[in-house]
Design an enzyme around this catalytic site. Structure first.
Site, PDB file in Angstrom:
ATOM      1  N   LYS A 125      49.947 -80.724  38.348  1.00 54.78           N
ATOM      2  CA  LYS A 125      51.173 -80.065  38.808  1.00 54.78           C
ATOM      3  C   LYS A 125      52.343 -80.988  38.476  1.00 54.78           C
ATOM      4  CE  LYS A 125      53.414 -78.185  42.924  1.00 54.78           C
ATOM      5  NZ  LYS A 125      53.280 -77.937  44.370  1.00 54.78           N
ATOM      6  N   LYS A 179      50.098 -76.220  36.501  1.00 56.68           N
ATOM      7  CA  LYS A 179      51.339 -75.619  37.009  1.00 56.68           C
ATOM      8  C   LYS A 179      52.525 -76.487  36.611  1.00 56.68           C
ATOM      9  CE  LYS A 179      53.579 -74.224  41.324  1.00 56.68           C
ATOM     10  NZ  LYS A 179      53.567 -74.228  42.770  1.00 56.68           N
TER      11      LYS A 179
END
Ligand SMILES: [Zn+2]
Length: 361
Positions: free
Chosen positions: A226, A284
């Site tokens: 992320k 992400k």
């Protein structure tokens, strides 16, 4: 010369006077027209359908939902056209709509009005996280409810864990807390836990906590790579967890989320999560990080997820509103490209729209 041979010649050439001249023309012709023609398999809709390498299914999609406590009616999110903050009550109707659409799963994000330094409401069995999971499961038991496990929506400073004396997020206190939060979510009925805080050791802490409390069957989807991305902007508005309102804490998340410039580090971090017991690995944001997804596909046999984040969704929606792109076509292309890059699952705010498009295609 036969008509057939004549037909081999370009129209603008005069009739050849000799065999040698004919051969020279033929070799020119052959050079211009190779044996391998990639366009042969692109000619008709049916043929293109037959040779398509990747396709999108309603089974691939995970629908993120925002639920705000103490809200009277669902409220639109201005930076994300078409997305609402649901009330705890309207979540029920939304879940029924989700079930009817054929979608298999949702991810729930709470918009808390009970924030404190540690985000304790998320560890409270009567808190917003537990209540919304329970409501969602009651309304649509067949839909998988994935709990986003983090604290940023529940802390008064907006960071993903308590702040230590050095002014940074305290890693080891956070993973103690997140283990408790995960068990609270599982007790409330969550079908899967998705820790998103990028704390070191959080997967093994959650796995251990779930196992010793009887939740050995609950899988973990790790936000494995992320990045500290500007594309989360609209989400931060939506979830009410923007940084910068408190002078004593960092105004960014770069000490725990990853540097967008780093690809090798992303693979290392994701593979550590696999070692710690993650069942699914997520990258992400999505579109700017397809290379990371594709490389991770080569390195891990776990199912992979990609998160098409709020900023990606907003870019497509606002471009469509401005008449620059077609919403459906741009979204379908983006989602299909996640599949091509290696994603098995895609989180997208367009999930409900996409489910309808797929049903009617
Ligand atoms: Zn967080």
């Amino acid at each position: 010369m036969t008509d057939k041979l004549k037909s081999l010649l370009p129209e603008n050439l005069n009739e050849p006077k000799s065999h040698a001249e004919l051969m020279r023309h033929k070799s020119l012709t052959q050079k211009a027209f190779p044996h391998v023609r990639m366009r042969r398999l692109r000619r008709t809709d049916a043929l293109r359908d037959m040779v398509r390498e990747n396709s999108l299914s309603v089974n691939d999609l995970i629908y993120p939902l925002f639920v705000e406590e103490e809200l009277d009616t669902p409220a639109p999110i201005n930076s994300m056209p078409g997305v609402m903050r649901e009330t705890e009550k309207s979540l029920e109707a939304k879940m029924k709509e989700v079930a009817k659409s054929g979608l298999k799963s949702v991810m729930l994000f709470g918009v808390s009005h009970h924030k404190d330094h540690t985000g304790s409401d998320s560890m409270n069995p009567n808190g917003l996280m537990a209540r919304m999971i329970d409501r969602a499961k009651q309304a649509a038991p067949e839909v998988m409810v994935i709990a986003d496990a983090c604290f940023c929506e529940y802390t008064d400073h907006g960071h993903c864990g308590p702040i230590n004396t050095m002014g940074d997020v305290d890693n080891d206190r956070t993973i103690e807390n997140i283990a408790m939060q995960a068990v609270t979510a599982a007790e409330a009925g969550a079908d899967m836990i998705a820790p998103s805080g990028m704390m070191d050791g959080q997967i093994s802490a959650i796995r251990h906590a779930l196992d010793v409390t009887g939740f050995t069957h609950i899988p973990i989807m790790a936000y494995a790579a992320k990045f500290a991305s500007v594309f989360y902007g609209p989400f931060r508005d939506a979830a009410g967890c923007s940084l910068g309102q408190n002078d004593n804490v960092p105004t960014h998340r770069k000490s725990y989320q990853m540097d967008p410039a780093n690809g090798r580090e992303a693979i290392r971090d994701a593979l550590l999560d696999e070692e710690e017991g993650a069942d699914i690995l997520m990258v992400k944001p999505g579109m700017p990080y397809l290379d990371v997804l594709s490389q991770l596909r080569q390195k891990s046999d776990l199912p992979l997820a990609a998160y098409q984040v709020s900023g990606e969704y907003a870019m497509i929606r606002f471009a469509a509103e401005a008449g620059a792109l077609d919403y459906k076509e741009a979204m379908m292309e983006s989602l299909t490209c996640f599949k091509r890059a290696g994603a098995d699952l895609i989180l997208t705010y367009s999930a409900l729209d996409t489910a309808h498009w797929l049903e009617n295609s």
